[in-house]
Design an enzyme around this catalytic site. Sequence first.
Site, PDB file in Angstrom:
ATOM      1  N   GLU A  75      -9.626  -2.039   5.386  1.00 39.10           N
ATOM      2  CA  GLU A  75     -10.300  -1.817   6.658  1.00 39.10           C
ATOM      3  C   GLU A  75     -11.496  -2.757   6.814  1.00 39.10           C
ATOM      4  O   GLU A  75     -11.965  -3.332   5.826  1.00 39.10           O
ATOM      5  CB  GLU A  75     -10.773  -0.357   6.722  1.00 39.10           C
ATOM      6  CG  GLU A  75      -9.660   0.673   6.641  1.00 39.10           C
ATOM      7  CD  GLU A  75      -8.885   0.828   7.951  1.00 39.10           C
ATOM      8  OE1 GLU A  75      -8.764  -0.149   8.713  1.00 39.10           O
ATOM      9  OE2 GLU A  75      -8.372   1.946   8.196  1.00 39.10           O
ATOM     10  N   ASP A 110       0.814  -1.219   0.000  1.00 39.03           N
ATOM     11  CA  ASP A 110       0.000   0.000   0.000  1.00 39.03           C
ATOM     12  C   ASP A 110       0.848   1.269   0.000  1.00 39.03           C
ATOM     13  O   ASP A 110       2.068   1.228   0.193  1.00 39.03           O
ATOM     14  CB  ASP A 110      -0.957  -0.003   1.206  1.00 39.03           C
ATOM     15  CG  ASP A 110      -0.276  -0.448   2.496  1.00 39.03           C
ATOM     16  OD1 ASP A 110       0.963  -0.398   2.575  1.00 39.03           O
ATOM     17  OD2 ASP A 110      -0.988  -0.836   3.433  1.00 39.03           O
ATOM     18  N   ASN A 122      -7.448  -3.169  14.320  1.00 40.50           N
ATOM     19  CA  ASN A 122      -8.829  -3.509  13.960  1.00 40.50           C
ATOM     20  C   ASN A 122      -8.891  -4.706  13.003  1.00 40.50           C
ATOM     21  O   ASN A 122      -9.924  -4.978  12.402  1.00 40.50           O
ATOM     22  CB  ASN A 122      -9.534  -2.291  13.349  1.00 40.50           C
ATOM     23  CG  ASN A 122      -8.842  -1.802  12.075  1.00 40.50           C
ATOM     24  OD1 ASN A 122      -7.896  -2.417  11.601  1.00 40.50           O
ATOM     25  ND2 ASN A 122      -9.320  -0.694  11.530  1.00 40.50           N
ATOM     26  N   HIS A 175      -7.132  -5.058  10.200  1.00 41.93           N
ATOM     27  CA  HIS A 175      -6.919  -4.792   8.762  1.00 41.93           C
ATOM     28  C   HIS A 175      -5.610  -5.405   8.272  1.00 41.93           C
ATOM     29  O   HIS A 175      -4.668  -5.591   9.029  1.00 41.93           O
ATOM     30  CB  HIS A 175      -7.031  -3.293   8.440  1.00 41.93           C
ATOM     31  CG  HIS A 175      -5.884  -2.423   8.842  1.00 41.93           C
ATOM     32  ND1 HIS A 175      -6.057  -1.207   9.464  1.00 41.93           N
ATOM     33  CD2 HIS A 175      -4.536  -2.553   8.682  1.00 41.93           C
ATOM     34  CE1 HIS A 175      -4.877  -0.649   9.658  1.00 41.93           C
ATOM     35  NE2 HIS A 175      -3.938  -1.441   9.199  1.00 41.93           N
TER      36      HIS A 175
HETATM   37  C1  GLP Z   1      -0.553   0.128   8.503  1.00 42.44           C
HETATM   38  C2  GLP Z   1      -0.149  -0.639   7.246  1.00 42.44           C
HETATM   39  C3  GLP Z   1      -0.324  -2.116   7.419  1.00 42.44           C
HETATM   40  C4  GLP Z   1       0.320  -2.553   8.713  1.00 42.44           C
HETATM   41  C5  GLP Z   1      -0.390  -1.886   9.864  1.00 42.44           C
HETATM   42  C6  GLP Z   1       0.177  -2.264  11.224  1.00 42.44           C
HETATM   43  O1  GLP Z   1      -1.879   0.478   8.546  1.00 42.44           O
HETATM   44  N1  GLP Z   1      -0.854  -0.200   6.093  1.00 42.44           N
HETATM   45  O2  GLP Z   1       0.228  -2.794   6.303  1.00 42.44           O
HETATM   46  O3  GLP Z   1       0.262  -3.933   8.839  1.00 42.44           O
HETATM   47  O4  GLP Z   1      -0.247  -0.488   9.730  1.00 42.44           O
HETATM   48  O5  GLP Z   1       1.282  -1.473  11.503  1.00 42.44           O
HETATM   49  P1  GLP Z   1       2.330  -1.704  12.648  1.00 42.44           P
HETATM   50  O6  GLP Z   1       3.174  -2.824  12.174  1.00 42.44           O
HETATM   51  O7  GLP Z   1       3.088  -0.420  12.742  1.00 42.44           O
HETATM   52  O8  GLP Z   1       1.576  -2.032  13.875  1.00 42.44           O
END
Ligand code: GLP
Length: 241
Positions: free
Chosen positions: A143, A67, A136, A138
């Site tokens: 989402e 993304d 959440n 995702h």
């Molecule tokens: C973001 C990214 C996801 C990632 C998530 C969790 O929203 N788009 O790909 O998995 O955050 O992030 P973190 O690893 O910092 O908890």
Amino acid sequence: MKIIKADNYEHMSKMAARTMASQIALKNNSVIGLATGDTPLGMYRELIKIYEDEELDFSNIKTFNLDEYYGLNIDNENSYYFYMMNNFFKHINMRKENINIPNGMTENIEAECFSYDKKIKASGGIDIQVLGIGVNGHIGFNEPNTSFEVGTHLVELEKETIKSNSRFFNSPEEVPTKAISMGIKTIMQSRAIMLLASGEKKAAAIEKAVKGKISTAVPASILQLHNNVTLIVDKAAGEFI
Ligand code: GLP
């Protein structure tokens, strides 16, 4: 789903990096799906070490990132392009033309999304996709209540996601409200998936993803239907599974 419980974040990161390194050693032109966020940072650090010590060769590896924020330029230090360059790509021998990250500055979102999925297919499909998980549930930026049937698309970020990701920005107002994300359909087409989670704040999402009902309410729950998923959690994130 294969579940591996690591002792802690470092252990999780080492196991994830080893898995990636084996994939690359076995198939030097692998197509790899990459993730951003805090979770995979340790894996990237370990992979850089393996690259330096064992001369792992990335020159024929193709990557596709999950993304990118919509509206952030690649030289914005909060863009995922910037993150990938800084934390990983500039330290290894990836060829620039083999790096794929959605273009968050595109003027034609539909064309960008369509060509991203097309390029993944044309490259032979993703051999292994790395995923983190949002609090959440995702995956990528898909989402809750996103259809399981969509490919790469523009998403509206949830308040909770914006709040959680605001730690990287000066203020929550600076966090983009939209992003371009591989869809669940794109993610599920990967031949293998490696989901990483660390810390107690991920424990509830991991429990729902692994043991809960398969539902768009918890996007990661769809992974129960994929036949080659490895989940690597540390003790805190794996507390309820
Ligand atoms: C973001 C990214 C996801 C990632 C998530 C969790 O929203 N788009 O790909 O998995 O955050 O992030 P973190 O690893 O910092 O908890």
